[in-house]
Design an enzyme around this catalytic site. Structure first.
Site, PDB file in Angstrom:
ATOM      1  N   ASN A 119       0.861  -1.185   0.000  1.00 19.59           N
ATOM      2  CA  ASN A 119       0.000   0.000   0.000  1.00 19.59           C
ATOM      3  C   ASN A 119       0.899   1.236   0.000  1.00 19.59           C
ATOM      4  O   ASN A 119       1.461   1.602   1.022  1.00 19.59           O
ATOM      5  CB  ASN A 119      -0.889  -0.042   1.262  1.00 19.59           C
ATOM      6  CG  ASN A 119      -1.783   1.184   1.382  1.00 19.59           C
ATOM      7  OD1 ASN A 119      -1.867   1.998   0.456  1.00 19.59           O
ATOM      8  ND2 ASN A 119      -2.449   1.312   2.515  1.00 19.59           N
ATOM      9  N   TRP A 120       1.035   1.850  -1.176  1.00 21.91           N
ATOM     10  CA  TRP A 120       1.928   3.013  -1.299  1.00 21.91           C
ATOM     11  C   TRP A 120       1.337   4.270  -0.650  1.00 21.91           C
ATOM     12  O   TRP A 120       2.030   5.258  -0.510  1.00 21.91           O
ATOM     13  CB  TRP A 120       2.209   3.315  -2.774  1.00 21.91           C
ATOM     14  CG  TRP A 120       3.096   2.331  -3.475  1.00 21.91           C
ATOM     15  CD1 TRP A 120       3.621   1.165  -2.960  1.00 21.91           C
ATOM     16  CD2 TRP A 120       3.574   2.421  -4.820  1.00 21.91           C
ATOM     17  NE1 TRP A 120       4.387   0.541  -3.910  1.00 21.91           N
ATOM     18  CE2 TRP A 120       4.385   1.286  -5.057  1.00 21.91           C
ATOM     19  CE3 TRP A 120       3.395   3.348  -5.852  1.00 21.91           C
ATOM     20  CZ2 TRP A 120       5.004   1.058  -6.285  1.00 21.91           C
ATOM     21  CZ3 TRP A 120       4.016   3.122  -7.078  1.00 21.91           C
ATOM     22  CH2 TRP A 120       4.810   1.994  -7.291  1.00 21.91           C
ATOM     23  N   LYS A 121       0.060   4.228  -0.321  1.00 27.80           N
ATOM     24  CA  LYS A 121      -0.645   5.408   0.206  1.00 27.80           C
ATOM     25  C   LYS A 121      -0.395   6.611  -0.725  1.00 27.80           C
ATOM     26  O   LYS A 121      -0.329   6.428  -1.939  1.00 27.80           O
ATOM     27  CB  LYS A 121      -0.227   5.667   1.651  1.00 27.80           C
ATOM     28  CG  LYS A 121      -0.419   4.414   2.516  1.00 27.80           C
ATOM     29  CD  LYS A 121      -0.354   4.652   3.986  1.00 27.80           C
ATOM     30  CE  LYS A 121      -0.561   3.335   4.726  1.00 27.80           C
ATOM     31  NZ  LYS A 121      -0.538   3.455   6.169  1.00 27.80           N
ATOM     32  N   HIS A 171      -9.864   0.846   4.763  1.00 27.52           N
ATOM     33  CA  HIS A 171      -8.631   1.155   5.489  1.00 27.52           C
ATOM     34  C   HIS A 171      -8.935   2.165   6.603  1.00 27.52           C
ATOM     35  O   HIS A 171      -9.759   3.062   6.418  1.00 27.52           O
ATOM     36  CB  HIS A 171      -7.587   1.717   4.524  1.00 27.52           C
ATOM     37  CG  HIS A 171      -6.221   1.767   5.131  1.00 27.52           C
ATOM     38  ND1 HIS A 171      -5.858   2.745   6.022  1.00 27.52           N
ATOM     39  CD2 HIS A 171      -5.149   0.938   5.013  1.00 27.52           C
ATOM     40  CE1 HIS A 171      -4.606   2.522   6.410  1.00 27.52           C
ATOM     41  NE2 HIS A 171      -4.156   1.435   5.811  1.00 27.52           N
ATOM     42  N   GLU A 226      -7.411   4.641   7.622  1.00 28.99           N
ATOM     43  CA  GLU A 226      -7.206   6.054   7.241  1.00 28.99           C
ATOM     44  C   GLU A 226      -8.412   6.582   6.478  1.00 28.99           C
ATOM     45  O   GLU A 226      -8.775   7.754   6.601  1.00 28.99           O
ATOM     46  CB  GLU A 226      -5.906   6.179   6.422  1.00 28.99           C
ATOM     47  CG  GLU A 226      -4.683   6.000   7.318  1.00 28.99           C
ATOM     48  CD  GLU A 226      -3.429   5.503   6.619  1.00 28.99           C
ATOM     49  OE1 GLU A 226      -3.376   5.510   5.377  1.00 28.99           O
ATOM     50  OE2 GLU A 226      -2.503   5.081   7.340  1.00 28.99           O
ATOM     51  N   GLU A 239      -5.667  -5.022  10.753  1.00 28.98           N
ATOM     52  CA  GLU A 239      -4.695  -3.954  10.982  1.00 28.98           C
ATOM     53  C   GLU A 239      -5.052  -3.203  12.260  1.00 28.98           C
ATOM     54  O   GLU A 239      -5.935  -2.317  12.233  1.00 28.98           O
ATOM     55  CB  GLU A 239      -4.713  -2.968   9.807  1.00 28.98           C
ATOM     56  CG  GLU A 239      -4.302  -3.573   8.489  1.00 28.98           C
ATOM     57  CD  GLU A 239      -3.726  -2.518   7.564  1.00 28.98           C
ATOM     58  OE1 GLU A 239      -2.552  -2.630   7.211  1.00 28.98           O
ATOM     59  OE2 GLU A 239      -4.439  -1.572   7.213  1.00 28.98           O
ATOM     60  N   GLY A 285       1.867   2.509  10.818  1.00 27.35           N
ATOM     61  CA  GLY A 285       2.774   3.637  10.614  1.00 27.35           C
ATOM     62  C   GLY A 285       3.463   4.118  11.879  1.00 27.35           C
ATOM     63  O   GLY A 285       4.050   5.203  11.898  1.00 27.35           O
ATOM     64  N   SER A 327       2.957  -1.761  10.588  1.00 25.13           N
ATOM     65  CA  SER A 327       4.404  -1.733  10.874  1.00 25.13           C
ATOM     66  C   SER A 327       5.095  -3.055  10.539  1.00 25.13           C
ATOM     67  O   SER A 327       5.992  -3.494  11.259  1.00 25.13           O
ATOM     68  CB  SER A 327       4.659  -1.338  12.334  1.00 25.13           C
ATOM     69  OG  SER A 327       4.237  -0.013  12.560  1.00 25.13           O
ATOM     70  N   GLY A 342       2.653  -1.076   4.406  1.00 21.95           N
ATOM     71  CA  GLY A 342       2.627   0.344   4.049  1.00 21.95           C
ATOM     72  C   GLY A 342       4.043   0.861   3.858  1.00 21.95           C
ATOM     73  O   GLY A 342       4.662   0.663   2.813  1.00 21.95           O
ATOM     74  N   GLY A 343       4.567   1.522   4.881  1.00 22.39           N
ATOM     75  CA  GLY A 343       5.871   2.205   4.803  1.00 22.39           C
ATOM     76  C   GLY A 343       6.979   1.365   4.187  1.00 22.39           C
ATOM     77  O   GLY A 343       7.714   1.851   3.316  1.00 22.39           O
TER      78      GLY A 343
HETATM   79  P1  PGA Z   1       2.416   0.534   7.754  1.00 24.75           P
HETATM   80  O1  PGA Z   1       0.979   0.665   7.059  1.00 24.75           O
HETATM   81  O2  PGA Z   1       3.043  -0.747   7.236  1.00 24.75           O
HETATM   82  O3  PGA Z   1       3.169   1.755   7.323  1.00 24.75           O
HETATM   83  O4  PGA Z   1       2.185   0.470   9.220  1.00 24.75           O
HETATM   84  C1  PGA Z   1       0.158  -0.451   6.884  1.00 24.75           C
HETATM   85  C2  PGA Z   1      -1.147  -0.027   6.286  1.00 24.75           C
HETATM   86  O5  PGA Z   1      -1.683   1.026   6.655  1.00 24.75           O
HETATM   87  O6  PGA Z   1      -1.707  -0.713   5.411  1.00 24.75           O
END
Ligand code: PGA
Length: 249
Positions: A8-10, A93, A95, A165, A171, A211, A232-233
């Protein structure tokens, strides 16, 4: 069961940056057979990533869709528009739930829209820190599943993946202990079995996200009932991401 690793590049990378990064992924990431790796760029990057991506190694996904197929929805993109361009879409998600106020009713309509257009939903569920501290993870996740899957039939459920999640782990570098992930994963599988029966549940992939890094990926993948990861990150660094993909197979 095969593995699923989702990047997930966001909201990262311009189309030019995405193109360059796609070449790096092609070179550096080698999924084992049986491991499906899905890259989910921002909408604006999907075309350039699609052009450059090694389709033998990777599938493409979106990070969101609108629940309607078309209409006066300024700034939105529909599943109808993405049909044929992406295989997967991340929905629900935290977010999107938090910053864009998506509730379970909207998420349920988005899942239905994705399925209508042959796009496989990756549904995210998870508890916040206060809920975690009160040991409410399983309840929160089951409530979300019951509401989000309200429109989904037993024939459709096998196309879904569910990503657990914990919001407090996203994050933050504050990743969940595998021992705390296991009971929630079990609760997700029990919930799907109750709603759709055993055979349907075996088709649903359950992922962990929050994470995920190269050095903790293996511990989640070793948990019974965990089929993959939502990253994500660490998916923005080709070296880290390649190590995570290698941990899957
Ligand atoms: P993260 O994000 O790996 O940066 O914690 C995961 C996600 O939100 O899908």
């Amino acid at each position: 069961m095969s593995r699923l690793i989702v990047a997930n590049w966001k909201m990262h990378f311009s189309p030019a940056e995405a193109e360059a990064y796609t070449h790096k992924l092609n070179e550096m990431v080698s999924p084992a057979s049986g491991t499906e790796v899905v890259i989910c760029p921002p909408f604006i990057d999907i075309a350039s990533v699609s052009n450059g991506l090694d389709k033998q190694k990777f599938k493409l996904g979106a990070q969101n869709i609108h629940q309607a197929d078309e209409g006066a929805y300024t700034g939105e993109v529909s599943g109808a528009m993405l049909a044929g361009m992406v295989d997967y879409v991340i929905l629900g998600h935290s977010e999107r739930r938090t910053y864009f106020h998506e509730d379970d009713k909207v998420i349920s309509a988005k899942i239905a829209a994705a399925l209508r257009h042959g796009i496989k939903p990756i549904l995210c569920v998870g508890e916040n820190l206060v809920q975690f501290q009160h040991n409410l993870g399983r309840k929160v996740v089951v409530d979300q599943l019951e509401a989000d899957l309200a429109m989904i039939t037993a024939e459709e459920i096998g196309s879904l993946s569910i990503a657990y999640e914990p919001i407090w782990a996203i994050g933050t570098g504050n990743f969940a202990k595998p021992a705390n992930v296991q009971p929630v994963v079990d609760a997700i599988r029990d919930c799907i079995t109750q709603l759709y029966g055993r055979a349907a549940t075996d088709l649903v992939k359950v992922l962990y996200g929050g994470s995920v890094e190269a050095d903790n990926a293996g511990a989640y993948l070793a948990l019974p009932g965990v089929d993959g990861l939502l990253v994500g990150g660490a998916s923005l660094n080709a070296h880290k991401f390649s190590e995570i993909v290698s941990a899957a197979g």
